[in-house]
Write a protein that holds these residues in place. Structure first.
Motif, mmCIF file in Angstrom:
data_model
loop_
_atom_site.group_PDB
_atom_site.id
_atom_site.type_symbol
_atom_site.label_atom_id
_atom_site.label_comp_id
_atom_site.label_asym_id
_atom_site.label_seq_id
_atom_site.Cartn_x
_atom_site.Cartn_y
_atom_site.Cartn_z
ATOM 1 N N VAL A 45 0.735 -1.294 -0.026
ATOM 2 C CA VAL A 45 0.094 -0.009 0.019
ATOM 3 C C VAL A 45 0.966 1.327 0.308
ATOM 4 C CG1 VAL A 45 -1.531 1.414 1.542
ATOM 5 C CG2 VAL A 45 -1.991 -0.927 1.030
ATOM 6 N N VAL A 46 1.937 1.240 0.878
ATOM 7 C CA VAL A 46 2.742 2.388 0.970
ATOM 8 C C VAL A 46 3.497 2.779 -0.294
ATOM 9 C CG1 VAL A 46 4.772 3.298 2.263
ATOM 10 C CG2 VAL A 46 2.793 2.377 3.475
ATOM 11 N N ILE A 47 4.083 1.582 -0.767
ATOM 12 C CA ILE A 47 4.932 1.712 -2.161
ATOM 13 C C ILE A 47 3.945 2.293 -3.191
ATOM 14 C CG2 ILE A 47 6.114 0.576 -3.965
ATOM 15 C CD1 ILE A 47 7.311 -1.170 -1.664
ATOM 16 N N SER A 48 2.443 1.677 -3.558
ATOM 17 C CA SER A 48 1.934 2.102 -4.656
ATOM 18 C C SER A 48 1.395 3.442 -4.303
ATOM 19 C CB SER A 48 0.702 1.166 -4.530
ATOM 20 O OG SER A 48 -0.334 1.454 -3.316
ATOM 21 N N ILE A 49 1.054 3.931 -3.130
ATOM 22 C CA ILE A 49 0.862 5.401 -3.002
ATOM 23 C C ILE A 49 1.932 6.224 -3.360
ATOM 24 C CG2 ILE A 49 0.170 7.305 -1.191
ATOM 25 C CD1 ILE A 49 -1.270 4.859 0.297
ATOM 26 N N LEU A 50 3.387 5.988 -3.078
ATOM 27 C CA LEU A 50 4.313 6.738 -3.314
ATOM 28 C C LEU A 50 4.732 6.782 -4.864
ATOM 29 C CD1 LEU A 50 7.198 5.536 -0.535
ATOM 30 C CD2 LEU A 50 5.676 7.771 -0.725
ATOM 31 N N LEU A 51 4.426 5.383 -5.443
ATOM 32 C CA LEU A 51 4.653 5.371 -6.953
ATOM 33 C C LEU A 51 3.514 5.976 -7.707
ATOM 34 C CD1 LEU A 51 6.275 1.805 -7.600
ATOM 35 C CD2 LEU A 51 7.206 4.089 -8.014
ATOM 36 N N PHE A 52 2.322 5.644 -7.555
ATOM 37 C CA PHE A 52 1.187 5.842 -8.283
ATOM 38 C C PHE A 52 0.461 7.273 -7.799
ATOM 39 C CE2 PHE A 52 1.303 1.438 -8.889
ATOM 40 C CZ PHE A 52 1.754 1.355 -10.202
ATOM 41 N N ASN A 109 -1.704 8.178 -5.948
ATOM 42 C CA ASN A 109 -3.115 8.054 -5.956
ATOM 43 C C ASN A 109 -3.507 8.762 -4.635
ATOM 44 O OD1 ASN A 109 -2.157 5.325 -5.307
ATOM 45 N ND2 ASN A 109 -4.078 5.287 -4.015
ATOM 46 N N PRO A 110 -4.635 9.589 -4.616
ATOM 47 C CA PRO A 110 -5.178 10.289 -3.692
ATOM 48 C C PRO A 110 -5.654 9.351 -2.659
ATOM 49 C CG PRO A 110 -6.824 10.449 -5.403
ATOM 50 C CD PRO A 110 -5.344 9.894 -5.951
ATOM 51 N N VAL A 111 -5.120 9.496 -1.246
ATOM 52 C CA VAL A 111 -5.732 8.554 -0.160
ATOM 53 C C VAL A 111 -6.449 9.619 0.939
ATOM 54 C CG1 VAL A 111 -4.541 6.483 -0.363
ATOM 55 C CG2 VAL A 111 -3.504 8.452 0.957
ATOM 56 N N THR A 112 -7.422 9.189 1.801
ATOM 57 C CA THR A 112 -7.824 10.078 2.657
ATOM 58 C C THR A 112 -7.574 9.159 4.106
ATOM 59 O OG1 THR A 112 -9.942 8.884 2.862
ATOM 60 C CG2 THR A 112 -9.711 10.868 1.472
ATOM 61 N N ALA A 113 -7.747 10.169 5.270
ATOM 62 C CA ALA A 113 -7.574 9.825 6.479
ATOM 63 C C ALA A 113 -8.685 8.521 6.987
ATOM 64 C CB ALA A 113 -7.723 10.926 7.343
ATOM 65 N N VAL A 114 -9.667 8.945 6.394
ATOM 66 C CA VAL A 114 -10.822 7.803 6.547
ATOM 67 C C VAL A 114 -10.627 6.549 5.785
ATOM 68 C CG1 VAL A 114 -13.239 7.033 5.819
ATOM 69 C CG2 VAL A 114 -12.628 9.297 6.603
ATOM 70 N N GLY A 115 -9.762 6.551 4.719
ATOM 71 C CA GLY A 115 -9.449 5.442 3.984
ATOM 72 C C GLY A 115 -8.335 4.787 4.487
ATOM 73 N N ILE A 116 -7.340 5.459 5.233
ATOM 74 C CA ILE A 116 -5.933 4.861 5.925
ATOM 75 C C ILE A 116 -6.653 3.972 7.121
ATOM 76 C CG2 ILE A 116 -4.011 5.261 7.095
ATOM 77 C CD1 ILE A 116 -3.469 7.530 4.861
ATOM 78 N N GLY A 117 -7.596 4.986 7.822
ATOM 79 C CA GLY A 117 -8.228 4.485 9.035
ATOM 80 C C GLY A 117 -9.007 3.306 8.658
ATOM 81 N N GLY A 118 -9.711 2.975 7.762
ATOM 82 C CA GLY A 118 -10.601 1.531 7.357
ATOM 83 C C GLY A 118 -9.664 0.663 7.055
ATOM 84 N N TYR A 119 -8.472 0.909 6.363
ATOM 85 C CA TYR A 119 -7.298 -0.329 5.993
ATOM 86 C C TYR A 119 -6.765 -0.528 7.320
ATOM 87 C CZ TYR A 119 -3.545 -2.691 4.086
ATOM 88 O OH TYR A 119 -2.540 -3.721 3.781
ATOM 89 N N THR A 120 -6.410 0.156 8.138
ATOM 90 C CA THR A 120 -5.878 0.073 9.555
ATOM 91 C C THR A 120 -6.620 -0.931 10.316
ATOM 92 O OG1 THR A 120 -4.653 2.018 9.444
ATOM 93 C CG2 THR A 120 -4.664 0.901 11.392
ATOM 94 N N VAL A 121 -7.995 -0.605 10.338
ATOM 95 C CA VAL A 121 -8.915 -1.419 11.076
ATOM 96 C C VAL A 121 -9.195 -2.947 10.479
ATOM 97 C CG1 VAL A 121 -11.451 -1.755 11.641
ATOM 98 C CG2 VAL A 121 -10.625 0.472 11.985
ATOM 99 N N THR A 122 -9.067 -3.060 9.206
ATOM 100 C CA THR A 122 -9.005 -4.118 8.591
ATOM 101 C C THR A 122 -7.812 -5.068 9.062
ATOM 102 O OG1 THR A 122 -10.513 -3.535 6.708
ATOM 103 C CG2 THR A 122 -9.092 -5.523 6.336
ATOM 104 N N VAL A 123 -6.608 -4.391 8.869
ATOM 105 C CA VAL A 123 -5.529 -5.488 8.989
ATOM 106 C C VAL A 123 -5.280 -5.660 10.582
ATOM 107 C CG1 VAL A 123 -2.735 -4.998 9.535
ATOM 108 C CG2 VAL A 123 -3.901 -3.890 7.457
ATOM 109 N N PHE A 124 -5.888 -4.823 11.426
ATOM 110 C CA PHE A 124 -5.701 -5.145 12.802
ATOM 111 C C PHE A 124 -6.924 -6.307 13.290
ATOM 112 C CE2 PHE A 124 -3.733 -1.455 14.008
ATOM 113 C CZ PHE A 124 -2.638 -1.915 14.922
ATOM 114 N N GLY A 125 -8.078 -6.252 12.509
ATOM 115 C CA GLY A 125 -9.062 -7.540 12.358
ATOM 116 C C GLY A 125 -8.543 -8.591 12.056
ATOM 117 N N VAL A 126 -7.663 -8.723 10.930
ATOM 118 C CA VAL A 126 -6.910 -9.970 10.524
ATOM 119 C C VAL A 126 -6.066 -10.283 11.286
ATOM 120 C CG1 VAL A 126 -5.386 -10.682 8.566
ATOM 121 C CG2 VAL A 126 -7.334 -9.128 7.946
ATOM 122 N N ILE A 127 -5.174 -9.515 12.028
ATOM 123 C CA ILE A 127 -4.441 -9.893 13.236
ATOM 124 C C ILE A 127 -4.999 -10.659 14.340
ATOM 125 C CG2 ILE A 127 -2.556 -9.200 14.876
ATOM 126 C CD1 ILE A 127 -1.685 -6.907 12.749
#
Length: 307
Positions: A270-277, A279-297
């Motif tokens: 995710v980090v590399i793709s944002i740096l390369l491409f 693409n705009p990201v929002t705090a809400v989007g990052i927050g949602g992805y973080t919640v998902t990752v913690f859920g997977v863990i």
């Protein structure tokens, strides 16, 4: 092997695994979205062809793993079924990259455990502890939040991506059911050896029907961009390297280590793709992805504790 050499060997495998997985993902996105090469089915067929050839070389000549023969017509039909589901998941993932940012694609892909648990229950009636199912709530909630905060949200791309994620989970559960007997179990490299040629045979007519102008567009594109064929070749080899390194990392580390590394790999992509491409990201989007990752863990930890 000494502990230092072992640590260096495993570190090298993990770097190869990360590089191959993230590399193929980013190159897929680059070819399909930024390069004018809009043929995800043909691209998947190239990947499968490379996997078929390189799997044969690795097993028959380099002897990386012992060759496991197909013992019956029934076993072959089971492998063919898995191959078709595998095709659907890879093609779906590649199609979604035409419409979605890699970062959002990875967020949706992180819901795989939810679909795995769902299909395991529906197909085998296998129940997990309630704590394990509770851990899946943030997995799904995070993607819902990320969807609402995704600036480049595309409904068709999202539907295809979630379908591909479900197909990937379905293949995992189906593999456990179909190849459950000791006589029919195959390690992942032998399974790839047999699934890849079948996938090519499935994808060739699909390409001819659904992407009939692939050659007339790709050949001029190859002349215009002289590195396109090289990129396509590297991309296809990386697709095999991702499978090989995943097998080797699984073999030389524990299930828990693999799970932690897998979660981190998604975040790095995710980090590399944002740096390369860019693409705009929002705090809400990052927050949602973080919640998902913690859920997977949390899901992985719950499964381990309440096995």
């Amino acid at each position: 092997m000494s502990s230092n050499k072992q640590a260096l060997f495993i570190s090298s495998l993990v770097i190869l695994w990360y590089s191959a997985n993230i590399g193929v993902l980013l190159l897929n996105k680059f070819l399909l979205s930024n390069y004018g090469f809009r043929f995800p089915i043909f691209l998947t067929m190239c990947h499968m062809a490379a996997c078929a050839i390189l799997s044969y070389i690795s097993i028959a000549f380099l002897k990386l793993v012992p060759l496991q023969a197909i013992k019956s017509r029934s076993q072959f039909l089971k492998i063919a079924t898995l191959s078709i589901v595998f095709c659907a998941s890879v093609v779906g993932g590649n199609i979604s990259l035409r419409y979605l940012a890699v970062s959002f694609n990875q967020a949706v892909g992180a819901t795989t455990p939810f679909f795995t648990a769902l299909f395991a229950f529906l197909l085998t009636l296998k129940r997990e502890a309630w704590v394990t199912y509770a851990a899946l709530v943030p997995v799904v909630t995070g993607v819902v939040i990320a969807s609402g905060g995704e600036p480049g949200f595309h409904l068709f791309g999202f539907i295809v991506c979630i379908s591909a994620t479900a197909a990937r989970a379905f293949k995992t559960v189906l593999q456990g059911i179909l190849l459950s007997s000791e006589g029919e179990k195959l390690n992942s490299m032998n399974l790839l050896l047999y699934m890849s040629p079948i996938a090519v045979l499935v994808l060739l007519p699909a390409t001819l029907i659904m992407e009939p102008n692939v050659l007339e567009v790709t050949l001029p594109l190859g002349k215009e961009h002289k590195f396109m064929w090289l990129l396509l070749l590297i991309n296809s080899v990386l697709a095999y390297a991702a499978n090989l390194s995943n097998f080797l990392v699984t073999k030389h580390t524990s299930a828990l280590t693999l799970q932690v590394l897998g979660n981190a790999k998604g975040a790095v992509a995710v980090v590399i793709s944002i740096l390369l491409f860019r693409n705009p990201v929002t705090a809400v989007g990052i927050g949602g992805y973080t919640v998902t990752v913690f859920g997977v863990i949390a899901y992985g930890e719950a499964k381990r504790r309440f096995r």
